[in-house]
Design a protein around this motif. Sequence first.
Motif, PDB file in Angstrom:
ATOM      1  N   TYR A  11       2.492   5.953  -3.103  1.00  0.00           N
ATOM      2  CA  TYR A  11       3.611   6.735  -3.652  1.00  0.00           C
ATOM      3  C   TYR A  11       3.452   6.940  -5.155  1.00  0.00           C
ATOM      4  N   LEU A  12       2.879   5.941  -5.821  1.00  0.00           N
ATOM      5  CA  LEU A  12       2.664   6.026  -7.271  1.00  0.00           C
ATOM      6  C   LEU A  12       1.393   6.794  -7.631  1.00  0.00           C
ATOM      7  N   GLY A  13       0.694   7.296  -6.625  1.00  0.00           N
ATOM      8  CA  GLY A  13      -0.546   8.023  -6.883  1.00  0.00           C
ATOM      9  C   GLY A  13      -1.740   7.118  -7.082  1.00  0.00           C
ATOM     10  N   LEU A  14      -1.616   5.866  -6.679  1.00  0.00           N
ATOM     11  CA  LEU A  14      -2.699   4.896  -6.822  1.00  0.00           C
ATOM     12  C   LEU A  14      -3.403   4.689  -5.487  1.00  0.00           C
ATOM     13  N   ASP A  15      -4.546   4.050  -5.526  1.00  0.00           N
ATOM     14  CA  ASP A  15      -5.312   3.754  -4.324  1.00  0.00           C
ATOM     15  C   ASP A  15      -4.556   2.724  -3.482  1.00  0.00           C
ATOM     16  N   PRO A  16      -4.207   3.051  -2.225  1.00  0.00           N
ATOM     17  CA  PRO A  16      -3.494   2.063  -1.405  1.00  0.00           C
ATOM     18  C   PRO A  16      -4.320   0.816  -1.103  1.00  0.00           C
ATOM     19  N   GLU A  20      -3.495  -4.941 -12.012  1.00  0.00           N
ATOM     20  CA  GLU A  20      -2.504  -4.167 -12.757  1.00  0.00           C
ATOM     21  C   GLU A  20      -1.802  -3.124 -11.871  1.00  0.00           C
ATOM     22  N   ASP A  21      -2.511  -2.638 -10.846  1.00  0.00           N
ATOM     23  CA  ASP A  21      -1.877  -1.691  -9.918  1.00  0.00           C
ATOM     24  C   ASP A  21      -0.789  -2.380  -9.101  1.00  0.00           C
ATOM     25  N   TYR A  22      -1.023  -3.632  -8.756  1.00  0.00           N
ATOM     26  CA  TYR A  22      -0.009  -4.364  -7.993  1.00  0.00           C
ATOM     27  C   TYR A  22       1.208  -4.673  -8.850  1.00  0.00           C
ATOM     28  N   LYS A  23       1.010  -4.798 -10.143  1.00  0.00           N
ATOM     29  CA  LYS A  23       2.145  -4.946 -11.050  1.00  0.00           C
ATOM     30  C   LYS A  23       3.019  -3.695 -11.024  1.00  0.00           C
ATOM     31  N   LYS A  24       2.380  -2.524 -10.992  1.00  0.00           N
ATOM     32  CA  LYS A  24       3.130  -1.271 -10.951  1.00  0.00           C
ATOM     33  C   LYS A  24       3.882  -1.124  -9.632  1.00  0.00           C
ATOM     34  N   ALA A  25       3.221  -1.460  -8.538  1.00  0.00           N
ATOM     35  CA  ALA A  25       3.881  -1.388  -7.233  1.00  0.00           C
ATOM     36  C   ALA A  25       5.035  -2.387  -7.161  1.00  0.00           C
ATOM     37  N   GLU A  26       4.811  -3.555  -7.735  1.00  0.00           N
ATOM     38  CA  GLU A  26       5.867  -4.572  -7.771  1.00  0.00           C
ATOM     39  C   GLU A  26       7.078  -4.062  -8.542  1.00  0.00           C
ATOM     40  N   ALA A  27       6.841  -3.431  -9.667  1.00  0.00           N
ATOM     41  CA  ALA A  27       7.948  -2.910 -10.477  1.00  0.00           C
ATOM     42  C   ALA A  27       8.750  -1.867  -9.694  1.00  0.00           C
ATOM     43  N   LEU A  28       8.058  -1.008  -8.961  1.00  0.00           N
ATOM     44  CA  LEU A  28       8.744  -0.003  -8.149  1.00  0.00           C
ATOM     45  C   LEU A  28       9.622  -0.665  -7.088  1.00  0.00           C
ATOM     46  N   LEU A  29       9.065  -1.650  -6.404  1.00  0.00           N
ATOM     47  CA  LEU A  29       9.814  -2.303  -5.332  1.00  0.00           C
ATOM     48  C   LEU A  29      10.946  -3.184  -5.865  1.00  0.00           C
ATOM     49  N   LEU A  30      10.762  -3.764  -7.038  1.00  0.00           N
ATOM     50  CA  LEU A  30      11.842  -4.562  -7.618  1.00  0.00           C
ATOM     51  C   LEU A  30      13.031  -3.683  -7.996  1.00  0.00           C
ATOM     52  N   GLU A  32       3.971  12.862   2.841  1.00  0.00           N
ATOM     53  CA  GLU A  32       2.960  12.360   1.905  1.00  0.00           C
ATOM     54  C   GLU A  32       1.880  11.531   2.600  1.00  0.00           C
ATOM     55  N   GLY A  33       2.125  11.187   3.870  1.00  0.00           N
ATOM     56  CA  GLY A  33       1.141  10.397   4.598  1.00  0.00           C
ATOM     57  C   GLY A  33       1.565   8.948   4.769  1.00  0.00           C
ATOM     58  N   ALA A  34       0.775   8.206   5.517  1.00  0.00           N
ATOM     59  CA  ALA A  34       1.095   6.816   5.838  1.00  0.00           C
ATOM     60  C   ALA A  34      -0.163   6.122   6.335  1.00  0.00           C
ATOM     61  N   PRO A  35      -0.141   4.797   6.411  1.00  0.00           N
ATOM     62  CA  PRO A  35      -1.295   4.091   6.977  1.00  0.00           C
ATOM     63  C   PRO A  35      -1.377   4.303   8.491  1.00  0.00           C
ATOM     64  N   ILE A  36      -2.580   4.472   8.991  1.00  0.00           N
ATOM     65  CA  ILE A  36      -2.808   4.444  10.432  1.00  0.00           C
ATOM     66  C   ILE A  36      -3.485   3.116  10.752  1.00  0.00           C
ATOM     67  N   TRP A  37      -3.046   2.485  11.825  1.00  0.00           N
ATOM     68  CA  TRP A  37      -3.566   1.165  12.155  1.00  0.00           C
ATOM     69  C   TRP A  37      -3.883   1.091  13.643  1.00  0.00           C
ATOM     70  N   PRO A  48       0.805  -1.224   0.000  1.00  0.00           N
ATOM     71  CA  PRO A  48       0.000   0.000   0.000  1.00  0.00           C
ATOM     72  C   PRO A  48       0.842   1.279   0.000  1.00  0.00           C
ATOM     73  N   LEU A  49       2.000   1.256   0.675  1.00  0.00           N
ATOM     74  CA  LEU A  49       2.894   2.416   0.636  1.00  0.00           C
ATOM     75  C   LEU A  49       3.358   2.697  -0.785  1.00  0.00           C
ATOM     76  N   ALA A  50       3.737   1.624  -1.491  1.00  0.00           N
ATOM     77  CA  ALA A  50       4.198   1.786  -2.870  1.00  0.00           C
ATOM     78  C   ALA A  50       3.072   2.275  -3.772  1.00  0.00           C
ATOM     79  N   LEU A  51       1.869   1.735  -3.581  1.00  0.00           N
ATOM     80  CA  LEU A  51       0.722   2.183  -4.377  1.00  0.00           C
ATOM     81  C   LEU A  51       0.456   3.675  -4.154  1.00  0.00           C
TER      82      LEU A  51
END
Length: 367
Positions: free
Chosen positions: A191-196, A202-212, A268-273, A186-189
């Motif tokens: 950061y990419l301007g996507l819904d966490p 396809e959004d997880y593919k983009k987040a995966e590419a960033l983290l790879l 930029e913000g973060a998850p609250i849990w 969700p942090l990567a999503l």
Amino acid sequence: MNRLTRLLAPLLAVSLAAGVVQAQAEQRTLRVYNWFDYITPQTLTDFQKDSQLKLIYDIFDTNEALEAKLLTGNSGYDVVVPSNVFLAKQIEAGVFQPLDRSKLPNWQHLDPALMKLIEANDPGNKFAVPYMYGTVLIGFNPAKVKAALGDTAPVDSWDLIFKEENLAKLKQCGVALLDSPSEILPLALKYLGLDPNSNKPEDYKKAEALLLKIRPHVTYFHSSKYMADIANGDICVAVGYSGSFSQAANRAREANNGVVVDMRLPKEGAPIWFDMLAIPKNAANADDAHVFINYLLRPEVIAPISDFVGYPNPNKDATENVSPAIRNNPNLYPTAEAMSTLYTLKPLPRDAERARTRAWTRIKSGT
């Protein structure tokens, strides 16, 4: 009845009664499964004295580890501490039993505003009580980060982690990320301007590419090891739980090892849990589970735990007793402005969950 029987009968009755009392005492065992390093040892000692219960207290370091036990149908525990997102999935799966409010008179101390937020995961606050809450943020060693990136290191931004050029330089002093797809992806999503909380594969593919891209510069993924390592100076940056860096800073000071640990809640913000106290449906000792939860709802009990673990608690009557170093730290107790940048995470539908799990497997393996 002969004379010997008459003489032995009272002794036999006393012996049987003692045996019953002993058996009952042995049965009054409470089994608790909580996060690593998440309560004061004194709290556990005091609770056992106060309740006269035998306490078996085990630890875990990821929600996934806890969920694996819960979904077997027989966790073996009377009280468990899932985070709110996992709680929601587990409620849907019928894992927990409803709380009996009549056995929780200290419920009155809970902050109604926070309880309202938690209803998104536990409608009506029926199944769980909040224990602590916090965010996922960046912990760092100021001297080592400055040596790697200079005076303008973006420690208050997720750029520190997700810009490859930054992490490539930090690799030399060590970087750790939580071993938790439900929090790192969700942090990567975001950061990419996507819904966490995206449901799109396809959004997880983009987040995966960033983290790879940054994966070669990550020293390891672990959800507790980073606390000791950053306190010892073995790593210089970690993405972890807010209070864990408070604990690490305290450890470094106590060791007098010259290491400084700081933290930032990125702009930029973060998850609250929220970490929640809940009773599994198959708990062997639900009555004493309520006793334990009610004990932790005492303001005078929960405030020292916040001081120890470095996390805010949801008890409105305990805040004034929490150390000023904790309650006045905006990285731990977010300001109103920072709160507007925080977001809650939600359970994913099965297809999205599978996409996230597959992505995480590839990220960790680096392939």
